[in-house]
Design a protein around this motif. Structure first.
Motif, PDB file in Angstrom:
ATOM      1  N   GLU A 651       0.821  -1.216   0.000  1.00 48.45           N
ATOM      2  CA  GLU A 651       0.000   0.000   0.000  1.00 48.45           C
ATOM      3  C   GLU A 651       0.849   1.258   0.000  1.00 48.45           C
ATOM      4  O   GLU A 651       0.533   2.241  -0.664  1.00 48.45           O
ATOM      5  CB  GLU A 651      -0.898   0.011   1.249  1.00 48.45           C
ATOM      6  N   ARG A 652       1.932   1.250   0.761  1.00 47.62           N
ATOM      7  CA  ARG A 652       2.760   2.462   0.899  1.00 47.62           C
ATOM      8  C   ARG A 652       4.234   2.127   0.653  1.00 47.62           C
ATOM      9  O   ARG A 652       5.044   2.074   1.592  1.00 47.62           O
ATOM     10  CB  ARG A 652       2.580   3.064   2.286  1.00 47.62           C
ATOM     11  N   PRO A 653       4.574   1.849  -0.613  1.00 50.51           N
ATOM     12  CA  PRO A 653       5.963   1.444  -0.916  1.00 50.51           C
ATOM     13  C   PRO A 653       6.991   2.488  -0.468  1.00 50.51           C
ATOM     14  O   PRO A 653       8.131   2.141  -0.152  1.00 50.51           O
ATOM     15  CB  PRO A 653       5.950   1.289  -2.438  1.00 50.51           C
ATOM     16  N   GLN A 654       6.558   3.739  -0.434  1.00 52.03           N
ATOM     17  CA  GLN A 654       7.497   4.787  -0.033  1.00 52.03           C
ATOM     18  C   GLN A 654       7.979   4.611   1.408  1.00 52.03           C
ATOM     19  O   GLN A 654       9.046   5.107   1.783  1.00 52.03           O
ATOM     20  CB  GLN A 654       6.869   6.175  -0.219  1.00 52.03           C
ATOM     21  N   ASP A 655       7.198   3.891   2.217  1.00 51.02           N
ATOM     22  CA  ASP A 655       7.605   3.677   3.612  1.00 51.02           C
ATOM     23  C   ASP A 655       8.562   2.496   3.760  1.00 51.02           C
ATOM     24  O   ASP A 655       9.120   2.283   4.837  1.00 51.02           O
ATOM     25  CB  ASP A 655       6.368   3.419   4.492  1.00 51.02           C
ATOM     26  N   TYR A 656       8.703   1.708   2.712  1.00 54.06           N
ATOM     27  CA  TYR A 656       9.548   0.504   2.800  1.00 54.06           C
ATOM     28  C   TYR A 656      10.517   0.453   1.610  1.00 54.06           C
ATOM     29  O   TYR A 656      10.495  -0.492   0.824  1.00 54.06           O
ATOM     30  CB  TYR A 656       8.667  -0.753   2.828  1.00 54.06           C
ATOM     31  N   PRO A 657      11.353   1.459   1.475  1.00 56.00           N
ATOM     32  CA  PRO A 657      12.202   1.525   0.282  1.00 56.00           C
ATOM     33  C   PRO A 657      13.254   0.418   0.208  1.00 56.00           C
ATOM     34  O   PRO A 657      13.732   0.105  -0.880  1.00 56.00           O
ATOM     35  CB  PRO A 657      12.868   2.901   0.400  1.00 56.00           C
ATOM     36  N   THR A 658      13.626  -0.170   1.344  1.00 56.13           N
ATOM     37  CA  THR A 658      14.690  -1.188   1.308  1.00 56.13           C
ATOM     38  C   THR A 658      14.184  -2.587   1.628  1.00 56.13           C
ATOM     39  O   THR A 658      14.982  -3.508   1.767  1.00 56.13           O
ATOM     40  CB  THR A 658      15.826  -0.838   2.299  1.00 56.13           C
ATOM     41  N   LEU A 659      12.878  -2.764   1.733  1.00 55.15           N
ATOM     42  CA  LEU A 659      12.340  -4.099   2.040  1.00 55.15           C
ATOM     43  C   LEU A 659      12.624  -5.064   0.881  1.00 55.15           C
ATOM     44  O   LEU A 659      12.267  -4.794  -0.263  1.00 55.15           O
ATOM     45  CB  LEU A 659      10.833  -4.016   2.293  1.00 55.15           C
ATOM     46  N   LEU A 669      14.017  -5.843  -4.448  1.00 57.66           N
ATOM     47  CA  LEU A 669      13.274  -4.918  -3.614  1.00 57.66           C
ATOM     48  C   LEU A 669      11.790  -5.230  -3.783  1.00 57.66           C
ATOM     49  O   LEU A 669      11.301  -5.381  -4.919  1.00 57.66           O
ATOM     50  CB  LEU A 669      13.564  -3.483  -4.039  1.00 57.66           C
ATOM     51  N   PHE A 670      11.085  -5.323  -2.699  1.00 58.48           N
ATOM     52  CA  PHE A 670       9.650  -5.638  -2.775  1.00 58.48           C
ATOM     53  C   PHE A 670       8.933  -4.597  -3.628  1.00 58.48           C
ATOM     54  O   PHE A 670       8.026  -4.921  -4.399  1.00 58.48           O
ATOM     55  CB  PHE A 670       9.066  -5.686  -1.359  1.00 58.48           C
ATOM     56  N   SER A 671       9.373  -3.358  -3.507  1.00 62.84           N
ATOM     57  CA  SER A 671       8.711  -2.272  -4.242  1.00 62.84           C
ATOM     58  C   SER A 671       8.869  -2.425  -5.759  1.00 62.84           C
ATOM     59  O   SER A 671       8.110  -1.842  -6.520  1.00 62.84           O
ATOM     60  CB  SER A 671       9.272  -0.922  -3.797  1.00 62.84           C
ATOM     61  N   SER A 672       9.855  -3.225  -6.194  1.00 59.09           N
ATOM     62  CA  SER A 672      10.085  -3.353  -7.629  1.00 59.09           C
ATOM     63  C   SER A 672       9.198  -4.426  -8.272  1.00 59.09           C
ATOM     64  O   SER A 672       9.178  -4.563  -9.491  1.00 59.09           O
ATOM     65  CB  SER A 672      11.558  -3.707  -7.894  1.00 59.09           C
TER      66      SER A 672
END
Lengths: 687, 279
Positions: A651-659, A669-672
């Motif tokens: 929901e908020r990838p900006q809060d987890y940039p290195t997950l 990276l999960f966000s990718s």
């Protein structure tokens, strides 16, 4: 100044057309030297060790351009159909290699060059050998010129430490930890970026660096390692920058474990996003190291593959490797083991196991396209054994075809690829005056086939056995029609097949036994068969991210899978089928004789964070790993997933940039990830 | 002789030491309002119907029984209660033996209340002992003394629930007086058994019991571990699937609540830990 990337690419592109007389070694070495002389060198502010270049991968245009051309010359319609339906594939693999790091560090670029020069002066060289030495020297001369340009560039940016170290490279072998790290990155740049023979292991760094580390204070060494890993991480290696930790020297006599320990500390404290470790686990690997590695995994630093030394070494010896070469193996990719001196070409051929079943059920034709990809059959079976026999026949055919296509590529190495920099690190090649590729110069000239979707195929066969031959819920013809219609209006049956029937991955003896039989058949079709290079074929059971593309080309399967859904990952259970937990899952994987699969049999274990928290969780993970390797496990890696965190990160990838999550053989990276992929990980995290 | 079992869970890491397989015995003498295994309370076999999983396939014909539960494709109907003889069940429970051996793990008998099927529990424990597998007994303590005496020789450790020392509080929480439970605990300690106390902390119900529990255990010279467990109310769907009244308290036990209880217990010189974050 140097030329732009576009200008460099244009020069390379001119050399793509080939004819029978072409000598790839001469062309390749000339172009590598050209790129070294004409690329642009920059010095990023954050770099401590080495410069950057603008020609990374440019020479790949030549290799892959020629590869496409060569394929067009030999590919029959049949091969084309295999490729389009993803029943089997074969390709050129220049992407899985490791240099002889011991020589890189003990000789340095200067010593490597001098060694070639000395051989070039020998009076009894054959013309072919002389040609090899001459071409390699051409490259090393260009490396010298490049290094001097790099010195100047570093000085212009005020990077005296870097400049001085690079200057040293032109004169002698590395003597300090800084110099060894600098040589390591420089070598990566030369082989991986200029020569474009992908480098898949930075070596057993704890062993290789140990003597250099001893000369440094702890604080200095820790800072050097932090800076080194950060810089290597920025090199954007495909599928992560790989490092091996072995805890011992090759003979497993001399412990280097205090450095292994420090490296894990550095990793634990880092924010590396493109780095991975292969931790070699043997009978004398200290528990403290395994525990520390798991502590990293528990906190999300999970880019660690645990490799089972004993099984792996045995698998290589079975291939005929000398014990010393097998013991000093490299991990040349995600999980693939290669003996010292082996060119394994680990991703040359691929075979879809579920497709073989699809062909057996459908007259040898692909269910989606109707193409005759397999062998003709009437697909009428009065027993499960008869069905299995036909599946086996189709699988054998796909394996033969995959080997055939790969052989066709590999028979054209003379026109397709050379690796002067990589070859020059191996004693065997220098003594023989041969290139690893175009001269088939490796000590072990092997090739590999990966069979994908073991669990999907096993579960599907079991489902047919139960539904058709034992429970007699429907006829085989009816089931085939249902699969062709992608389970349309048959949701109850699909869910029954998915939820109620035995599955591989829960420690079910019947399913595990079937998976074992399939693997034995694959072993008979592939392992040890002669290849076109004078070596042998190796078997692997990994599917990494290919499982998505291969799944998209597979019709619905009897295990309840819909058309186009992913195949099972690596040697593990179908997602969601591992409902009995990790121990059952690993027990299933251990049913396979992995000493027949040097190209890799990996288990991917998903655990919920709450199940393995704290020191008790750490002890459990250590015990689980030990048992897995005791039972013959080849390799394994772990995802410790927290459903809530994954949902919030979506929901908020900006809060987890290195997950990060472990995609397959590498971390991402999960966000990718795409939403579909994110949802898959969220579903996997619910235990 | 057979026993009635409602679940087997492999790779269990919260029911004792190491990697364990937990086997759940059907039937319990208590009715704890916070019970998260309501399917273990009745001694009879039960079929639960999880409406949210039902896909309306009609394969059950609208019936809910053992047969329809076995064939329900979606797993909407679940049978709780299967009869096993001890040797067969022991074989099933031993599938992870190599993992037990390397982790110091084994099999945990849980429930329900495993010692309400004492003869079967002893027979099963004997089989497991023959196979070299250690057994932990997870008990509420509300059992006959003879059952404890029978099982002691085959038990490595007792995981002993202590919900309250105050009798009225216990009765309100669990439906029965706790005299037997406290006496049995004293008996096990006197016998030199390895006992780990588990205090499920449910705010609003037994959160004031840390002091009495501490005092009681100190009087017994208890030297083992006491683990304070976090309450959760995740089991609601099972109550409705079984057609039972959901008694789960609508309350939350925070890590802070547990830490406070742990501090009180430590004040009595006890080896107390926060079960939600400790080992």
């Amino acid at each position: 100044m140097g030329l732009s990337r576009e200008q460099l690419e244009a020069v390379v592109a001119k050399h793509i057309p080939i004819n029978e007389e072409i000598d790839v070694l001469e062309t390749g070495c000339t172009l590598i030297a050209y790129l070294l002389d004409n690329c642009r060198i920059t010095v990023p502010e954050e770099n401590r060790f080495f410069v950057s270049v603008n020609c990374a991968g440019v020479l790949g245009r030549l290799w892959w351009g020629r590869s496409r051309f060569v394929r067009s010359t030999f590919a029959t319609e049949e091969h084309q159909r295999g490729d389009e339906t993803l029943a089997y594939t074969g390709c050129l693999d220049i992407s899985h290699t490791t240099p002889k790091w011991e020589n890189v560090f003990s000789l340095g670029f200067c010593g490597l060059k001098q060694r070639v020069a000395a051989y070039a002066l020998k009076a009894d060289n054959t013309p072919k050998q002389q040609r090899f030495y001459t071409q390699v020297l051409k490259v090393y001369d260009a490396i010298d010129r490049f290094l001097l340009r790099a010195v100047q560039a570093a000085r212009e940016q005020g990077k005296e430490e870097m400049a001085e170290g690079i200057l040293v490279m032109t004169r002698r072998a590395p003597e300090t930890l800084f110099e060894v790290m600098q040589t390591s990155i420089a070598y990566y740049v030369f082989q991986h970026m200029f020569e474009v023979t992908y480098l898949r292991s930075m070596g057993r760094i704890d062993t290789l660096w140990y003597d250099f580390r001893k000369k440094e204070s702890k604080a200095n060494a820790m800072q050097l390692m932090a800076d080194y890993f950060a810089e290597a991480d920025r090199l954007e290696a495909p599928a992560n920058m790989p490092f091996t930790l072995s805890c011992y020297d090759v003979c497993r006599n001399i412990s280097v474990v205090d450095l292994t320990d420090e490296i894990l500390d550095v990793y634990s404290a880092s924010n590396l996003t493109n780095t991975k470790f292969h931790l070699l686990c043997g009978v004398n690997t200290p528990e403290s190291i395994i525990s520390k590695a798991f502590a990293c995994v528990q906190k999300g630093k999970n880019s660690i593959v645990f490799m089972g030394n004993e099984t792996i070494i045995k698998s290589l010896e079975k291939m005929g490797a000398a014990p010393a070469d097998a013991a000093n193996y490299h991990v040349e990719g995600c999980y693939e083991a290669a003996s010292d001196g082996e060119l394994p070409c680990t991703t040359g051929g691929r075979v879809s196991i579920p497709k073989a079943l699809e062909l057996a059920l459908n007259g040898g034709r692909d269910m989606l396209t109707g193409d005759p990809v397999g062998l003709a059959t009437d697909s009428k079976f009065n027993s499960f054994e008869a069905l299995y026999a036909e599946f086996r026949r189709q699988l054998s055919h796909l394996c033969k075809k995959s080997m055939e296509v790969t052989d066709l590529f590999e028979s054209r190495y003379k026109q397709l690829h050379c690796a002067p920099i990589l070859s020059s690190t191996y004693d065997y090649n220098i003594e023989n005056g041969t290139d690893l590729y175009c001269d088939y110069g490796a000590k072990y000239n092997n090739s590999s086939i990966n069979a994908l979707g073991l669990a999907t195929a096993t579960d599907s066969l079991i489902a047919i056995k139960k539904l058709v031959f034992e429970e007699k819920r429907l006829t085989l013809a009816q089931l085939v029609d249902i699969l062709k219609a992608d389970w349309k209006d048959q949701e109850a049956l699909r869910i029954y097949a998915k939820n109620k029937l035995p599955k591989y991955g829960i420690g079910d003896r019947e399913a595990d036994s079937l998976a074992k039989t399939i693997t034995e058949d694959l072993t008979a079709f592939i392992a040890g068969k002669p290849n076109v290079k004078g070596g042998q074929w190796r078997l692997g059971l990994f599917s990494i991210d290919w499982r998505w593309s291969f799944g998209e080309k597979c019709a619905a399967s009897a295990d309840g899978r819909h058309l186009g859904e992913t195949l099972s990952q690596n040697a593990g259970a179908t997602f969601g089928a591992d409902r009995e937990g990790a121990t059952a899952h690993l027990t299933s994987v251990c049913a396979i004789d992995t000493t027949n699969t040097p190209n890799g049999t990996n288990a991917d274990i998903d655990l919920h964070a709450s199940a393995v928290r704290g020191s008790a969780g750490n002890r459990v993970l250590c015990a689980m790993l030990k048992t897995y390797f005791d039972l013959g496990g080849f390799s394994v890696h772990f995802n410790v997933l927290d459903t809530d965190i994954l949902k919030r990160a979506k929901e908020r990838p900006q809060d987890y940039p290195t997950l990060q999550v472990r995609l397959c053989g590498w971390n991402v990276l999960f966000s990718s990830l795409s939403d579909k992929e994110k949802d898959e990980f969220i579903a996997r995290s619910v235990k | 002789m057979t026993g009635t079992i409602f679940g087997i869970k492999r790779m269990e890491m919260h029911d004792g030491d190491g990697i364990r397989t937990t086997v759940f015995f059907k039937g319990c003498p208590l009715k704890c309002i916070w019970c998260h295994n309501p399917e273990g309370i009745s001694f009879q076999k039960q079929v639960a119907l999880f409406q949210n999983k039902c896909m309306g396939c009609g394969s059950c014909g609208g019936n809910t029984d053992e047969k329809t539960a076995a064939s329900c494709p979606a797993g909407a109907q679940v049978l709780y209660g299967t009869d096993y003889d001890a040797p067969t069940l022991a074989q099933i429970l031993c599938r992870d033996k190599p993992y037990f051996d390397n982790s110091g793990g084994g099999v945990t008998f849980s429930g329900g209340e495993c010692l309400m099927q004492a003869d079967f529990a002893v027979a099963l424990a004997k089989e497991l002992k023959k196979m070299g597998v250690g057994v932990y007994i997870d008990t509420c303590g509300y059992v006959k003394r003879a059952a404890l005496e029978q099982i002691i020789p085959y038990t490595q450790k007792f995981l002993y629930d202590m919900k309250a020392v105050n009798s009225a509080v216990h009765k309100a929480c669990a439906g029965q007086d706790n005299g037997v439970i406290l006496d049995n605990l004293k008996f096990l300690i006197d016998q030199g058994c390895d006992v780990e106390i588990r205090y499920p902390l449910v705010v609003g119900w037994n959160h004031r019991e840390a002091d009495p529990i501490g005092a009681f255990l100190r009087r017994l010279n208890f030297t083992g571990k006491i683990k304070v467990l976090q309450y959760h109310n995740f089991a609601g769907s099972k109550y409705s699937a079984l057609g039972m009244e959901n008694t789960l308290p609508d309350t939350t036990t925070t890590l802070d609540d547990i830490d406070k209880a742990v501090a009180i217990l430590k004040g009595y010189g006890l080896n107390a830990i926060n079960g939600a974050k400790e080992d």
